[in-house]
Write an enzyme that holds these catalytic residues in place. Structure first.
Site, PDB file in Angstrom:
ATOM      1  N   GLY A  31       0.804  -1.223   0.000  1.00 31.56           N
ATOM      2  CA  GLY A  31       0.000   0.000   0.000  1.00 31.56           C
ATOM      3  C   GLY A  31       0.829   1.261   0.000  1.00 31.56           C
ATOM      4  CG  HIS A  34       5.522   4.834  -4.908  1.00 29.07           C
ATOM      5  ND1 HIS A  34       6.032   4.086  -5.946  1.00 29.07           N
ATOM      6  CD2 HIS A  34       5.985   4.241  -3.777  1.00 29.07           C
ATOM      7  CE1 HIS A  34       6.784   3.116  -5.473  1.00 29.07           C
ATOM      8  NE2 HIS A  34       6.757   3.175  -4.153  1.00 29.07           N
ATOM      9  CG  HIS A  37       3.295   0.646  -5.487  1.00 23.65           C
ATOM     10  ND1 HIS A  37       3.500   1.688  -4.627  1.00 23.65           N
ATOM     11  CD2 HIS A  37       3.825  -0.460  -4.891  1.00 23.65           C
ATOM     12  CE1 HIS A  37       4.134   1.247  -3.541  1.00 23.65           C
ATOM     13  NE2 HIS A  37       4.342  -0.041  -3.680  1.00 23.65           N
ATOM     14  N   GLY A 147       8.955  -4.806  -8.632  1.00 24.08           N
ATOM     15  CA  GLY A 147       9.903  -3.779  -9.045  1.00 24.08           C
ATOM     16  C   GLY A 147      11.340  -4.268  -8.874  1.00 24.08           C
ATOM     17  CB  SER A 185      10.753   4.131  -1.439  1.00 19.51           C
ATOM     18  OG  SER A 185      10.496   3.551  -0.180  1.00 19.51           O
TER      19      SER A 185
END
Ligand code: PAF
Length: 280
Positions: A31, A34, A37, A147, A185
């Site tokens: 969650g 950003h 994601h 990622g 991050s």
């Protein structure tokens, strides 16, 4: 977009998709989303009929003195972002729903999880491998997206999928950066303004080392660049084989990966770059 808070709800949903032969892409997250994601979500959207995003701050991957209690969360904002990306379902279980009592079974890559960041964060990759296995079992995706920023996490998950014959493809997606080069991050919001201004030194160090001809030179360039920033508390600089994460030395003749862990105040940031030793 459906919000599923129980395992049975998400299982019922993907069973209906499977019945009509639809493919499923999974983006596991903790969650506080950003653009990094959302880049994973967009790739999953492009490559699958259905996309599931999981939002679960997994307690078993945090050490006793780590930031579980203060890990940033904003479920309403996350759901709005995912709705706008055309995600089909969000699986957001509670800790009780996810871990029923005190489970006995763990999944661990016995070597990969104990080196590098695994030394700084004992038990971290065991927690990751176990929860990702559970998420794979619950959502049964064809493809799962991760990622490259947490390069070791990616290596652990790839190895686990290979060793345990998990029937899915692991897709890696390049790190997304802020305009000043800082890797995106969820933890960046916890940086003080001074540390936020200093943190792009990680990317600068990696840029400067990009064409270093030897491992020793790359290491020195990175250390010197990071050391020029007084707010950067260097925790580790490692240069490893990009595939196996084995130690390397000498001339860079095949891809190696530089892995950095640097603390700014209370916030531990990681970053990575594959170095090829090629001249520009
Ligand atoms: O990278 C993350 O956000 C987490 O480690 C993951 C893969 C969602 C497992 O909790």
């Amino acid at each position: 977009m459906q919000l599923c808070e129980t395992k049975s709800a998400i299982r019922d949903l993907h069973a209906t998709w499977r019945q009509v032969g639809e493919s499923i892409g999974l983006v596991p997250t903790m969650g506080y989303l950003h653009d990094g994601h959302l880049t994973l979500v967009r790739q999953a959207r492009a490559e699958n009929d259905r996309v599931i995003v999981t939002i679960f701050v997994n307690p078993t991957q945090f050490g006793p003195n780590e930031d579980l209690a203060t890990y940033p969360r904003d479920m309403d904002r996350d759901l709005a972002l995912l709705r706008a990306e055309g995600v089909d379902a969000v699986f957001a279980p509670s800790v009780v729903e996810m871990y029923d009592g005190a489970p006995e079974t763990i999944v661990e890559t016995t070597k990969l999880s104990r080196i590098l960041m695994g030394r700084l964060r004992p038990g971290h990759y065991r927690g990751v491998a176990t929860v990702v296995t559970k998420l794979f079992n619950i959502t049964q995706p064809d493809r799962a997206y991760f990622g490259e920023k947490d390069f070791q996490q990616l290596a652990v998950i790839r190895r686990m999928v290979r060793d345990l014959d998990m029937p899915l493809d692991v897709i890696s997606v390049p790190t997304v950066r802020e305009a000043d080069g800082l890797a995106m991050s969820s933890r960046n919001v916890k940086l003080t303004p001074e540390d936020r201004a200093a943190a792009p030194v990680l990317n600068r160090a990696l840029d400067t080392a990009a064409n270093a001809p030897t491992v020793a030179k790359a290491h020195k360039i990175i250390r010197d660049t990071l050391a020029s920033e007084p707010r950067a508390d260097i925790k580790s600089i490692d240069i490893r084989d990009a595939e196996t994460l084995a130690r390397v030395s000498g001339p860079i003749t095949r891809p190696v990966v530089a892995l950095l862990a640097v603390r700014f105040g209370n916030v531990l940031l990681i970053d990575q770059r594959v170095l090829t030793g090629e001249k520009p």
